[in-house]
Design a protein around this motif. Structure first.
Motif, PDB file in Angstrom:
ATOM      1  N   MET A  49       0.846  -1.191   0.000  1.00 37.34           N
ATOM      2  CA  MET A  49       0.000   0.000   0.000  1.00 37.34           C
ATOM      3  C   MET A  49       0.885   1.247   0.000  1.00 37.34           C
ATOM      4  N   LYS A  50       0.482   2.235  -0.815  1.00 33.61           N
ATOM      5  CA  LYS A  50       1.252   3.464  -0.905  1.00 33.61           C
ATOM      6  C   LYS A  50       0.562   4.541  -0.079  1.00 33.61           C
ATOM      7  N   TYR A  51       1.281   5.147   0.852  1.00 37.36           N
ATOM      8  CA  TYR A  51       0.706   6.157   1.726  1.00 37.36           C
ATOM      9  C   TYR A  51       0.903   7.549   1.122  1.00 37.36           C
ATOM     10  N   ASN A  52      -0.021   8.465   1.503  1.00 37.06           N
ATOM     11  CA  ASN A  52       0.075   9.831   1.001  1.00 37.06           C
ATOM     12  C   ASN A  52       1.368  10.508   1.440  1.00 37.06           C
ATOM     13  N   THR A  53       1.894  10.079   2.563  1.00 34.74           N
ATOM     14  CA  THR A  53       3.136  10.683   3.059  1.00 34.74           C
ATOM     15  C   THR A  53       4.319  10.379   2.139  1.00 34.74           C
ATOM     16  N   GLU A  54       4.138   9.347   1.309  1.00 32.69           N
ATOM     17  CA  GLU A  54       5.189   8.993   0.367  1.00 32.69           C
ATOM     18  C   GLU A  54       5.047   9.745  -0.948  1.00 32.69           C
ATOM     19  N   GLU A  55       3.884  10.389  -1.135  1.00 33.00           N
ATOM     20  CA  GLU A  55       3.646  11.156  -2.357  1.00 33.00           C
ATOM     21  C   GLU A  55       4.323  12.520  -2.241  1.00 33.00           C
ATOM     22  N   LYS A  56       4.416  13.201  -3.378  1.00 36.51           N
ATOM     23  CA  LYS A  56       4.996  14.545  -3.340  1.00 36.51           C
ATOM     24  C   LYS A  56       4.034  15.492  -2.624  1.00 36.51           C
ATOM     25  N   ARG A  57       4.591  16.519  -2.053  1.00 41.78           N
ATOM     26  CA  ARG A  57       3.802  17.472  -1.272  1.00 41.78           C
ATOM     27  C   ARG A  57       2.817  18.218  -2.174  1.00 41.78           C
ATOM     28  N   LEU A  58       1.580  18.331  -1.690  1.00 39.55           N
ATOM     29  CA  LEU A  58       0.550  19.043  -2.455  1.00 39.55           C
ATOM     30  C   LEU A  58       0.788  20.543  -2.376  1.00 39.55           C
ATOM     31  N   ALA A  59       0.778  21.187  -3.528  1.00 37.98           N
ATOM     32  CA  ALA A  59       0.972  22.638  -3.556  1.00 37.98           C
ATOM     33  C   ALA A  59      -0.211  23.352  -2.912  1.00 37.98           C
ATOM     34  N   LEU A  60      -1.427  22.867  -3.202  1.00 35.13           N
ATOM     35  CA  LEU A  60      -2.651  23.431  -2.626  1.00 35.13           C
ATOM     36  C   LEU A  60      -3.490  22.279  -2.077  1.00 35.13           C
ATOM     37  N   PRO A  61      -3.289  21.907  -0.826  1.00 34.56           N
ATOM     38  CA  PRO A  61      -3.954  20.730  -0.250  1.00 34.56           C
ATOM     39  C   PRO A  61      -5.476  20.787  -0.287  1.00 34.56           C
ATOM     40  N   GLU A  62      -6.049  21.992  -0.347  1.00 32.84           N
ATOM     41  CA  GLU A  62      -7.508  22.087  -0.316  1.00 32.84           C
ATOM     42  C   GLU A  62      -8.176  21.421  -1.520  1.00 32.84           C
ATOM     43  N   TYR A  63      -7.425  21.226  -2.611  1.00 33.54           N
ATOM     44  CA  TYR A  63      -8.004  20.577  -3.795  1.00 33.54           C
ATOM     45  C   TYR A  63      -7.849  19.055  -3.754  1.00 33.54           C
ATOM     46  N   GLY A  64      -6.970  18.573  -2.924  1.00 30.41           N
ATOM     47  CA  GLY A  64      -6.831  17.133  -2.765  1.00 30.41           C
ATOM     48  C   GLY A  64      -5.885  16.484  -3.766  1.00 30.41           C
ATOM     49  N   ARG A  65      -5.597  15.221  -3.490  1.00 30.03           N
ATOM     50  CA  ARG A  65      -4.634  14.463  -4.290  1.00 30.03           C
ATOM     51  C   ARG A  65      -5.140  14.179  -5.697  1.00 30.03           C
ATOM     52  N   ASN A  66      -6.443  13.905  -5.852  1.00 33.46           N
ATOM     53  CA  ASN A  66      -6.979  13.552  -7.171  1.00 33.46           C
ATOM     54  C   ASN A  66      -6.841  14.704  -8.162  1.00 33.46           C
ATOM     55  N   ILE A  67      -7.159  15.904  -7.713  1.00 32.73           N
ATOM     56  CA  ILE A  67      -7.024  17.064  -8.598  1.00 32.73           C
ATOM     57  C   ILE A  67      -5.558  17.275  -8.963  1.00 32.73           C
ATOM     58  N   GLN A  68      -4.666  17.091  -8.006  1.00 34.91           N
ATOM     59  CA  GLN A  68      -3.232  17.237  -8.282  1.00 34.91           C
ATOM     60  C   GLN A  68      -2.778  16.215  -9.323  1.00 34.91           C
ATOM     61  N   ASN A  69      -3.306  14.989  -9.219  1.00 38.32           N
ATOM     62  CA  ASN A  69      -2.955  13.964 -10.210  1.00 38.32           C
ATOM     63  C   ASN A  69      -3.460  14.348 -11.598  1.00 38.32           C
ATOM     64  N   MET A  70      -4.655  14.932 -11.662  1.00 40.32           N
ATOM     65  CA  MET A  70      -5.193  15.393 -12.947  1.00 40.32           C
ATOM     66  C   MET A  70      -4.294  16.461 -13.553  1.00 40.32           C
ATOM     67  N   VAL A  71      -3.859  17.388 -12.709  1.00 37.27           N
ATOM     68  CA  VAL A  71      -2.990  18.468 -13.179  1.00 37.27           C
ATOM     69  C   VAL A  71      -1.667  17.899 -13.683  1.00 37.27           C
ATOM     70  N   ASP A  72      -1.107  16.960 -12.934  1.00 35.55           N
ATOM     71  CA  ASP A  72       0.162  16.337 -13.335  1.00 35.55           C
ATOM     72  C   ASP A  72       0.018  15.638 -14.695  1.00 35.55           C
ATOM     73  N   TYR A  73      -1.133  14.993 -14.877  1.00 30.44           N
ATOM     74  CA  TYR A  73      -1.374  14.321 -16.165  1.00 30.44           C
ATOM     75  C   TYR A  73      -1.519  15.343 -17.283  1.00 30.44           C
ATOM     76  N   CYS A  74      -2.225  16.425 -16.989  1.00 26.00           N
ATOM     77  CA  CYS A  74      -2.471  17.460 -17.995  1.00 26.00           C
ATOM     78  C   CYS A  74      -1.156  18.021 -18.531  1.00 26.00           C
ATOM     79  N   VAL A  75      -0.198  18.192 -17.656  1.00 25.64           N
ATOM     80  CA  VAL A  75       1.107  18.731 -18.057  1.00 25.64           C
ATOM     81  C   VAL A  75       1.795  17.819 -19.080  1.00 25.64           C
ATOM     82  N   THR A  76       1.535  16.516 -19.001  1.00 28.31           N
ATOM     83  CA  THR A  76       2.239  15.552 -19.868  1.00 28.31           C
ATOM     84  C   THR A  76       1.590  15.397 -21.245  1.00 28.31           C
ATOM     85  N   ILE A  77       0.386  15.948 -21.441  1.00 31.07           N
ATOM     86  CA  ILE A  77      -0.305  15.799 -22.731  1.00 31.07           C
ATOM     87  C   ILE A  77       0.470  16.530 -23.821  1.00 31.07           C
TER      88      ILE A  77
END
Length: 202
Positions: A1-29
């Motif tokens: 199991m992968k814990y959030n503490t092992e993930e990179k720090r959220l720039a804006l935590p109020e949006y949550g991890r899922n939104i951050q993952n979407m943004v990260d994906y968007c950058v790679t398009i």
């Protein structure tokens, strides 16, 4: 199991991890148009997360700023607004110059002091006399708010003379202020009226 503490720090935590993952994906398009469509979709999702803020001025602009921040300013798209610059994120705003006006008696407040100063500028007459009487009674009421027991009118007259720099001098034999119990009763009656109104409208 992968814990959030092992993930990179959220720039804006109020949006949550899922939104951050979407943004990260968007950058790679790779396709620029597809990347912009993805960014638009993310902005709509971000806006839906805070519907109560839709009436805030520049709400959309703020969302695009947040998107750029979460993408670490690596999202290459045509932004609909001029976004915040990375170098300005950690710049402290200029200090607000607070006024250090000294208040002689905090229980009277600065506004009352300013009104007393204004009263000293009026020409002698009924208008000035009425204003001074109102100010003296307000001083007494403010004093009683601070000290619920009682206050001698001579104390109020003394403070009034001091605050007016000796330009307003009242004599307790010639000037009578509202009784302390009446001032306190007015305050209590006001509170009772508000309570009654609250009870009636429940």
């Amino acid at each position: 199991m992968k814990y959030n503490t092992e993930e990179k720090r959220l720039a804006l935590p109020e949006y949550g991890r899922n939104i951050q993952n979407m943004v990260d994906y968007c950058v790679t398009i790779q396709d620029r148009e597809e990347r912009k469509r993805c960014a638009d979709t993310i902005i709509n999702i971000m806006g839906n997360m805070f519907p109560h803020l839709r009436d805030v001025n520049d709400f959309k602009h703020i969302l695009w700023d947040h998107l750029a921040i979460m993408a670490d300013f690596k999202l290459d798209i045509d932004y609909p607004y001029e976004i915040v610059k990375k170098e300005n994120l950690n710049v402290r705003p200029p200090r607000i110059p607070y006024k250090n006006n000294r208040i002689h008696y905090r229980h009277y407040g600065k506004t009352l002091e300013l009104m007393i100063a204004k009263a000293t500028e009026l020409e002698p007459g009924p208008e000035k006399d009425q204003l001074i009487r109102l100010l003296a009674n307000q001083m007494k009421k403010s004093f009683l708010t601070w000290n619920k027991e009682s206050v001698d009118d001579r104390k109020i007259f003394k403070d009034l003379a001091e605050l007016s720099e000796g330009q307003i001098v009242l004599n307790e034999n010639e000037h009578k202020l509202t009784e302390s119990r009446d001032l306190l009763a007015r305050g209590n009656n006001g509170g009772n009226k508000r309570n009654n109104f609250t009870r009636k409208n429940r």
